[in-house]
Design an enzyme around this catalytic site. Structure first.
Site, PDB file in Angstrom:
ATOM      1  N   HIS A  81      60.332  55.378  70.718  1.00 60.09           N
ATOM      2  CA  HIS A  81      58.881  54.976  69.638  1.00 60.09           C
ATOM      3  C   HIS A  81      59.765  54.861  67.772  1.00 60.09           C
ATOM      4  CE1 HIS A  81      55.003  56.281  67.402  1.00 60.09           C
ATOM      5  NE2 HIS A  81      55.632  56.399  67.119  1.00 60.09           N
ATOM      6  N   GLU A  82      60.746  56.317  68.098  1.00 59.78           N
ATOM      7  CA  GLU A  82      60.838  55.411  65.913  1.00 59.78           C
ATOM      8  C   GLU A  82      61.495  54.958  66.119  1.00 59.78           C
ATOM      9  OE1 GLU A  82      59.867  57.171  64.374  1.00 59.78           O
ATOM     10  OE2 GLU A  82      58.392  58.582  65.638  1.00 59.78           O
ATOM     11  N   HIS A 123      59.425  51.119  65.016  1.00 60.54           N
ATOM     12  CA  HIS A 123      59.884  51.370  63.650  1.00 60.54           C
ATOM     13  C   HIS A 123      61.616  50.935  63.427  1.00 60.54           C
ATOM     14  CE1 HIS A 123      55.711  53.609  63.591  1.00 60.54           C
ATOM     15  NE2 HIS A 123      56.620  54.650  63.533  1.00 60.54           N
TER      16      HIS A 123
HETATM   17 ZN    ZN Z   1      54.851  56.428  64.147  1.00 59.03          ZN
END
Ligand code: ZN
Length: 691
Positions: free
Chosen positions: A474-475, A478
């Site tokens: 997830h990170e 980003h």
């Molecule tokens: Zn997030």
């Protein structure tokens, strides 16, 4: 020895010298950068009122702002990852400076006028799309800060803003006080049979804090949730549940003590007035002015579509739970305080699986290299560790990322392990933006990736749960948004300027790879057998993830629809109609039993004290985009080269410089559909296809 006078924050060329930053460097650096930015704005505006161009007005301001944001990034980053009392003090001392600066920029009329003039010049049409978007964003934000209003209305705008800030703080204080103002005291452990040991220990220490014998349970989530989930005593569950859902209201054990109802009425009334002042029909319209969703009709239709399609399965899941509870001997109707308790039991029976059991498959180095492999195969890039870089802790690793021509395109730091002085959770943040400097050189993007995994013990590699692996993906999603950008204007490059309801698209999209068999083959490797995660373990992992997914979906939709309609339908004649709208929404989406005197709006801080007003739908919106985007990879192949390049070009690389819906349509060939998310969550649309 370093020079006494040397302040590393004032010399941020290349990568920051994190280990040299001392608390006493912070304030002078921030102060000088803020003063410099204000000075630059005043100077260029005065000098180029008559002949504004990008180069003589915007570029110098961007350069000054870049200096400030790089300093502030290092300071707030260090404050988050190696906090000390001195550093926190230095950081907090700068907060008013930062707030004053942003107020100055937002309210400085001469700057707004000069930018408006620039937009009217012939030269504007010659600017790049990113430059145009950056200017349009500035003008939009000026408008939303009330700068275009006539004097009397501007005064009213300021009054409303101040009053709203006060009311939101009152709302949140009431919730805090009401949460703290109640506890459940249990003298005998046998009354809370079923509760796990860790929670008993916690409850004992809560009791000691209050000089009480036995156990104390509070309305804080880490105490409340396990209680509702595990305690067999139904009456006690009911007691704690009612205390929780009536916090800060006219009901429950502390009725009227911290009642938020009138605060809600005032907040809604003032938000509506504020939106009207700025020329919007409702606060929901105002909220959408900075978001990806086009208009309220689109948001409502989106939420209702999801609700409509999830409800049949939600009803089936609830019926299954009722049947199960009855078979377990539950007397009478199932009540709201029974749901978590029987859900947990049923889940354990259906999908007995222990998250800890998969750790041996996920050694950190294997996972990180697998994470990189995914990005390498998808986007034609490569990663190389960078040695000898100054970092804030010996555990931190630094990597450069290269494109297919072996040109460096960015740098990032990974800080994986929990330790003292480090804020909890996981996040990605910007260290530097991609942009052209005034000397014509290109500044490459730099990102921080921070997690809180268990640190290696006695030199033995850390082993992750699958949930932690997903967090890392997830990170990193980003991070890729930040690092693969091709935009060179700071305030729309990378993650900057991306609308709130689109910013979680790359991160949630990237999570999908951690659930693919093809990926797990190189992402996982059992520490003893050297085997990847077996297919059947992955399958039960997915089933456990999707357990009661329709019920969970409907609950989120209830919050989102309630929030949005409340702000959209506000009518000064009729007042706030909180419970009338809530009932209509519940009639449409709720499948779980309801407690008639629940007052959940009175503690809904996301929308009454946080930034989610008329924006709670963003969670689901981004999830739908991510699932639907990933759908193309399911169709064309997980590592399909064309799909990877298109995702990079249409979504990751463009940052906030263009309309995310355009990017999505360019990538997918059509507008987003909710079906991919339903499928991914295991929600079948056909009633007949029930398991
Ligand atoms: Zn997030």
């Amino acid at each position: 020895m370093e020079d006494q006078e040397f302040n590393p924050l004032l010399h941020l060329q290349g990568l920051p010298l994190f280990s040299h930053v001392k608390p006493e460097h912070v304030y002078p650096a921030v102060k000088s950068a803020v003063d410099h930015s204000i000075q630059v704005i005043k100077t260029v505006v005065a000098a180029h009122e008559a002949d504004p161009t990008w180069d003589n007005v915007i570029a110098p301001i961007e350069e000054a702002d870049d200096k400030l944001s790089k300093i502030w990034s290092v300071v707030s980053h260090l404050n988050g990852v190696c906090n000390t009392e001195e550093l926190r003090e230095a950081h907090d001392k700068c907060l008013p400076l930062m707030a004053e600066y942003s107020t100055f920029v937002g309210q400085y009329k001469p700057l707004c006028e000069v930018i408006k003039k620039l937009k009217r010049t012939d030269a504007f049409s010659l600017l790049t799309d990113a430059q145009k978007k950056s200017i349009d964003n500035s003008l939009r934000d000026f408008h939303l800060s009330g700068i275009d209003l006539p004097d009397d209305k501007q005064k009213r705008y300021a009054e409303i803003s101040a009053e709203l800030a006060q009311l939101q703080s009152t709302f949140s204080n009431n919730v805090l006080d009401a949460t703290k103002g109640y506890y459940l005291h249990i003298k005998d452990r046998s009354e809370v049979t079923g509760l796990p040991h860790a929670q008993l220990v916690q409850a004992e220490s809560e009791a000691k804090k209050r000089n009480l014998d036995g156990l104390v349970f509070t309305l804080d989530i880490p105490s409340y949730l396990p209680f509702l989930t595990y305690v067999e005593n139904r009456d006690l569950r009911q007691q704690l549940y009612i205390a929780y859902v009536t916090r800060a209201s006219d009901q429950g054990p502390n009725a009227h003590k911290w009642d938020n109802q009138s605060t809600i009425d005032s907040i809604l009334r003032l938000r509506h007035e504020l939106a009207h002042l700025l020329g919007f029909a409702s606060y929901a319209h105002l909220s959408l002015a900075t978001k990806m969703a086009k208009d309220p009709e689109e948001v409502i239709a989106f939420l209702e579509d999801l609700a409509h399609k999830s409800k049949p399965q939600g009803l089936r899941e609830m019926q299954e739970l009722r049947d199960y509870a009855a078979a377990q001997g539950l007397e009478g109707e199932m009540q709201p305080w029974d749901v978590a308790f029987y859900s947990q039991k049923l889940c354990k029976e259906k999908y007995a699986y222990d998250p800890q059991e998969l750790r041996p498959y996920f050694g950190v180095s294997k996972v990180v290299s697998g994470l990189f492999t995914c990005a390498e195969r998808l986007y034609n890039v490569s990663f190389r560790p960078r040695f000898g870089v100054d970092v804030w802790h010996p555990d931190v690793r630094c990597y450069d990322i290269y494109d297919r021509f072996s040109s460096k395109i960015g740098t990032f730091y990974i800080d994986l392990y929990a330790r003292e002085g480090k804020r909890g959770g996981a996040w990605m943040d910007e260290c530097q933006s991609r942009r052209y400097r005034s000397d014509g050189s290109l500044q490459l993007p730099v990102a921080y990736l921070v997690c809180n995994f268990t640190a290696p013990i006695n030199g033995k590699e850390s082993l992750l749960t699958h949930e932690e692996v997903v967090t890392l993906f997830h990170e990193f999603g980003h991070g890729l948004n930040q690092l693969l950008t091709r935009i060179d204007i700071a305030d729309v490059s990378g993650i900057n300027g991306v609308p709130w309801d689109a910013v979680e698209l790359p991160s949630q999209f990237n999570e999908n790879f951690a659930w693919q068999e093809e990926v797990l083959n190189f992402l996982s490797c059992h520490e003893k057998t050297q085997q990847p995660l077996p297919k059947e373990k992955l399958e039960s992992l997915i089933k456990a993830k999707n357990y009661e997914s329709a019920m969970a979906m409907l609950r989120q939709l209830e919050f989102a629809l309630f929030d949005f309609r409340l702000h959209l339908e506000y009518d000064p004649e009729k007042g706030s109609r909180v419970y009338e709208i809530l009932k209509q929404v519940k009639d449409l989406v709720a499948v779980t039993p309801q407690y008639e005197l629940s007052r959940f709006p009175d503690s809904f801080t996301h929308i009454f004290a946080g930034g989610y007003a008329a924006g709670y739908y963003s969670y689901k919106w981004a999830e739908v985009l991510a699932a639907d985007a990933f759908g193309r990879f399911l169709e064309d192949g997980i590592f399909d080269e064309k799909a990877g390049a298109a995702f990079r070009d249409c979504i990751l690389a463009v940052g906030g410089a263009s309309d995310p819906m355009k990017g999505f349509v360019a990538f997918r060939g059509r507008k987003p559909s909710v079906d991919a998310l339903l499928k991914q969550s295991g929600i079948s649309i056909e009633p007949a296809a029930a398991e």
